[in-house]
Design a protein around this motif. Structure first.
Motif, mmCIF file in Angstrom:
data_model
loop_
_atom_site.group_PDB
_atom_site.id
_atom_site.type_symbol
_atom_site.label_atom_id
_atom_site.label_comp_id
_atom_site.label_asym_id
_atom_site.label_seq_id
_atom_site.Cartn_x
_atom_site.Cartn_y
_atom_site.Cartn_z
ATOM 1 N N VAL A 1 0.913 -1.199 -0.276
ATOM 2 C CA VAL A 1 -0.132 -0.133 -0.022
ATOM 3 C C VAL A 1 0.411 1.409 0.215
ATOM 4 N N LEU A 2 2.075 1.754 0.572
ATOM 5 C CA LEU A 2 3.015 3.014 1.331
ATOM 6 C C LEU A 2 3.491 2.571 -0.490
ATOM 7 N N PHE A 3 4.446 1.505 -0.765
ATOM 8 C CA PHE A 3 5.069 1.759 -2.051
ATOM 9 C C PHE A 3 4.089 2.106 -3.075
ATOM 10 N N THR A 4 3.230 1.503 -3.557
ATOM 11 C CA THR A 4 2.339 1.772 -4.308
ATOM 12 C C THR A 4 1.520 3.382 -4.477
ATOM 13 N N PHE A 5 1.734 4.148 -3.348
ATOM 14 C CA PHE A 5 1.724 4.944 -3.205
ATOM 15 C C PHE A 5 2.484 5.883 -3.876
ATOM 16 N N PHE A 6 3.956 5.607 -3.015
ATOM 17 C CA PHE A 6 4.788 6.444 -3.680
ATOM 18 C C PHE A 6 5.063 6.103 -4.958
ATOM 19 N N THR A 7 5.089 5.289 -5.314
ATOM 20 C CA THR A 7 5.203 4.911 -6.982
ATOM 21 C C THR A 7 4.002 5.983 -7.666
ATOM 22 N N ASP A 8 3.349 5.609 -7.509
ATOM 23 C CA ASP A 8 1.996 6.672 -8.566
ATOM 24 C C ASP A 8 2.037 7.840 -7.936
ATOM 25 N N SER A 9 2.151 8.547 -6.779
ATOM 26 C CA SER A 9 2.373 9.977 -6.234
ATOM 27 C C SER A 9 3.327 10.598 -7.470
ATOM 28 N N ALA A 10 4.873 10.117 -7.020
ATOM 29 C CA ALA A 10 6.310 10.297 -7.559
ATOM 30 C C ALA A 10 5.932 10.407 -9.237
ATOM 31 N N GLY A 11 5.577 8.973 -9.852
ATOM 32 C CA GLY A 11 5.408 8.856 -11.214
ATOM 33 C C GLY A 11 4.764 10.062 -11.144
ATOM 34 N N ASN A 12 2.895 10.127 -10.745
ATOM 35 C CA ASN A 12 2.102 11.390 -11.211
ATOM 36 C C ASN A 12 2.997 13.110 -11.140
ATOM 37 N N GLY A 13 3.424 12.971 -10.051
ATOM 38 C CA GLY A 13 3.990 14.506 -10.175
ATOM 39 C C GLY A 13 5.420 14.686 -10.532
ATOM 40 N N LEU A 14 5.806 13.592 -11.456
ATOM 41 C CA LEU A 14 6.842 13.443 -12.314
ATOM 42 C C LEU A 14 6.611 14.679 -14.003
ATOM 43 N N MET A 15 5.488 13.953 -14.024
ATOM 44 C CA MET A 15 4.303 14.605 -15.239
ATOM 45 C C MET A 15 3.663 15.924 -15.456
ATOM 46 N N SER A 16 3.656 16.620 -13.856
ATOM 47 C CA SER A 16 2.718 17.802 -13.771
ATOM 48 C C SER A 16 2.799 18.503 -14.392
ATOM 49 N N ILE A 17 3.912 19.274 -14.642
ATOM 50 C CA ILE A 17 4.296 20.245 -15.607
ATOM 51 C C ILE A 17 4.394 19.982 -17.022
ATOM 52 N N VAL A 18 5.055 19.174 -17.231
ATOM 53 C CA VAL A 18 4.575 18.559 -18.709
ATOM 54 C C VAL A 18 3.507 18.520 -19.152
ATOM 55 N N GLY A 19 2.562 17.677 -18.983
ATOM 56 C CA GLY A 19 0.846 17.019 -18.909
ATOM 57 C C GLY A 19 0.184 18.770 -18.768
ATOM 58 N N ASN A 20 0.708 19.884 -17.559
ATOM 59 C CA ASN A 20 -0.298 20.999 -17.965
ATOM 60 C C ASN A 20 0.558 22.109 -18.415
ATOM 61 N N ALA A 21 1.423 21.712 -19.705
ATOM 62 C CA ALA A 21 2.138 22.905 -20.912
ATOM 63 C C ALA A 21 1.048 23.644 -21.011
ATOM 64 N N SER A 22 0.131 23.161 -21.634
ATOM 65 C CA SER A 22 -1.606 24.558 -22.476
ATOM 66 C C SER A 22 -1.408 25.547 -21.083
#
Length: 473
Positions: free
Chosen positions: A287-308
């Protein structure tokens, strides 16, 4: 015009109130583990055993404890290598005959040469306590027995069987704690820390209203100012994840259970591991490691994904990584529901230590926000970051004892665990859920330290690079 800060008088008072509520809860839920030094003692090296404990047999052991707090008492038991009948009732009584701990064990569940533990979790004095073992329903040639040492009288004043006294002592293992200075200085330290905290908050508020610039102050101000936008982004991300899904939000509950089921089948049958309550052990880490990988992975794309959106509307850019982590945190909270279900199914102890779970969740969320700042900044300038991060998460997963016991790691590689933040977060949760006790004080320092370091480093890197984002997205 005077600058309005996120810290006004009402919020300062609220912060102090929350601080004292947290310190009271912490004292109540973690007192035994932070105010006592763990101490192990007992009597080993048995030179024989008692006769079998048939129905009605009463064995007593007088004990003078050499500790201030008793976690549990272990009693060495033998079964004569056979399946026995009946049960034994184990209890610990004080000088007045009051039972302070008790446990009943079915004889057929006891293994030969095993140690049966009596959880006590009580403060003890200097008096004489009585450990009592009563056999019920035991038949001749079908009853268990206890190991003893006739030459040692370390923990008590000898034992007796049905009122008849014998020399020596039952073979016992004692896990307890010796009082340390923190128990006396806890509340003075709390009030001193509270006074320092109040002074810092007042200075920070005055500094901010005077136009002073501080990265942390600006961060808190902007989070407060754009909180409505953060809620909208979190809601959007959460709803988008389950869009057009038949089961929808139910996947947040099913995913950890299904993942645990697959891993349990593999690691409990094909790769056998002797881990007590393996389903709960596995799910805590998953549970904890899945949250870590999901949140960090989503955060990684947060700027590029909201470029527009970034190129058209001005808002502080760190709003996007924060919103990604918070939206994933909703899944983490929902995942705690199946985790609690497994707790009840496996009959793991539910104790006051569960009040400490929010601490590790908050620390992990802060750590993930810091990691998202670092990764999203790197992703803007180096698009290969997403591929490198995918490899790194696999390596990180195998470096964290999620489905294997940490005891298999050689001593000269133990530093890997010490430097692994996810190990400390997972270990913190497991101690609470598997053992029903608080982690030791140094684990709180580890968890909070890794979180604050990650957040501080992430904010510095993010602040130094965010002005250049528009040139690369």
């Amino acid at each position: 015009m005077e600058k309005q800060s996120v810290l006004d008088k009402k919020k300062i008072i609220l912060c102090i109130f929350i601080y004292f509520v947290v310190t009271i809860i912490f004292y109540y839920a973690a007192y035994e583990r932070i105010c006592y030094i763990e101490y192990q003692s007992g009597v080993g090296g048995s030179d024989g055993y008692l006769e079998e404990l048939s129905d009605g047999t009463v064995v007593t052991q007088d004990i003078c404890f050499d500790v201030d707090y008793v976690y549990e008492i272990g009693i060495s038991v033998a079964t004569f290598m056979r399946t026995n009948t009946g049960r034994i009732k184990i209890s610990l009584e004080d000088e007045n005959g009051k039972i302070i701990a008790a446990k009943t064990i079915e004889a057929e569940q006891i293994q030969d040469n095993s140690v049966e533990d009596l959880p006590v979790k009580k403060t003890v004095g200097d008096g004489i306590y009585t450990l009592k073992i009563i056999s019920e329903g035991g038949k001749k040639n079908a009853s268990i027995t206890l190991y003893r040492n006739s030459k040692v009288n370390y923990l008590g004043h000898g034992y007796s069987i049905d009122g008849r006294k014998y020399k020596g002592t039952l073979e016992l293992n004692l896990c307890g704690g010796i009082n340390k200075r923190l128990s006396r200085w806890y509340w003075p330290a709390v009030f001193i820390a509270g006074a320092i905290m109040l002074a810092v908050l007042c200075w920070t508020a005055e500094f901010a209203q005077g136009g002073g610039k501080n990265i942390l102050i600006n961060f808190l101000d902007n989070i407060s100012k754009y909180w409505f936008l953060i809620k909208q982004l979190v809601s959007r991300d959460f709803k988008t994840k389950y869009k057009r899904s038949v089961l929808g939000i139910c996947w947040s509950l099913l995913n950890p259970i299904m993942t645990m089921a697959v891993q349990y089948i593999i690691f409990s049958t094909i790769f056998r591991q002797n881990i007590e309550n393996f389903p709960l052990y596995l799910l805590c880490g998953s549970v904890l490691f899945t949250f870590f990988t999901d949140s960090a992975g989503n955060g990684l794309m947060s700027i590029v994904g909201n470029a527009s959106l970034i190129s058209k509307v001005y808002v502080p850019k760190y709003i996007y990584p924060v919103s990604k982590v918070l939206s994933t945190a909703i899944n983490l909270l929902l995942s705690m529901i199946p985790l609690l279900i497994v707790v009840f199914v496996t009959k793991a102890p539910v104790t006051k230590a569960y009040l400490l779970i929010p601490f590790v969740i908050v620390c992990l969320i802060v750590f993930c926000i810091g990691m998202s700042f670092l990764l999203s900044s790197a992703m803007v300038f180096f698009r290969d970051t997403q591929f490198l991060w995918g490899v790194m998460t696999i390596l990180w997963m195998y470096a964290t004892p999620l489905f294997y016991p940490e005891t298999i790691i050689p001593e000269h590689f133990r530093f890997i665990l010490d430097l692994n933040p996810m190990y400390h977060y997972v270990s913190f949760l497991r101690v609470i859920m598997l053992n029903g006790v608080s982690p030791y004080l140094y684990e709180y320092v580890y968890c909070m330290g890794f979180s604050l370091i990650a957040l501080w480093c992430g904010m510095i890197v993010y602040k130094k690079t965010e002005d250049k984002f528009i040139l690369y997205i």
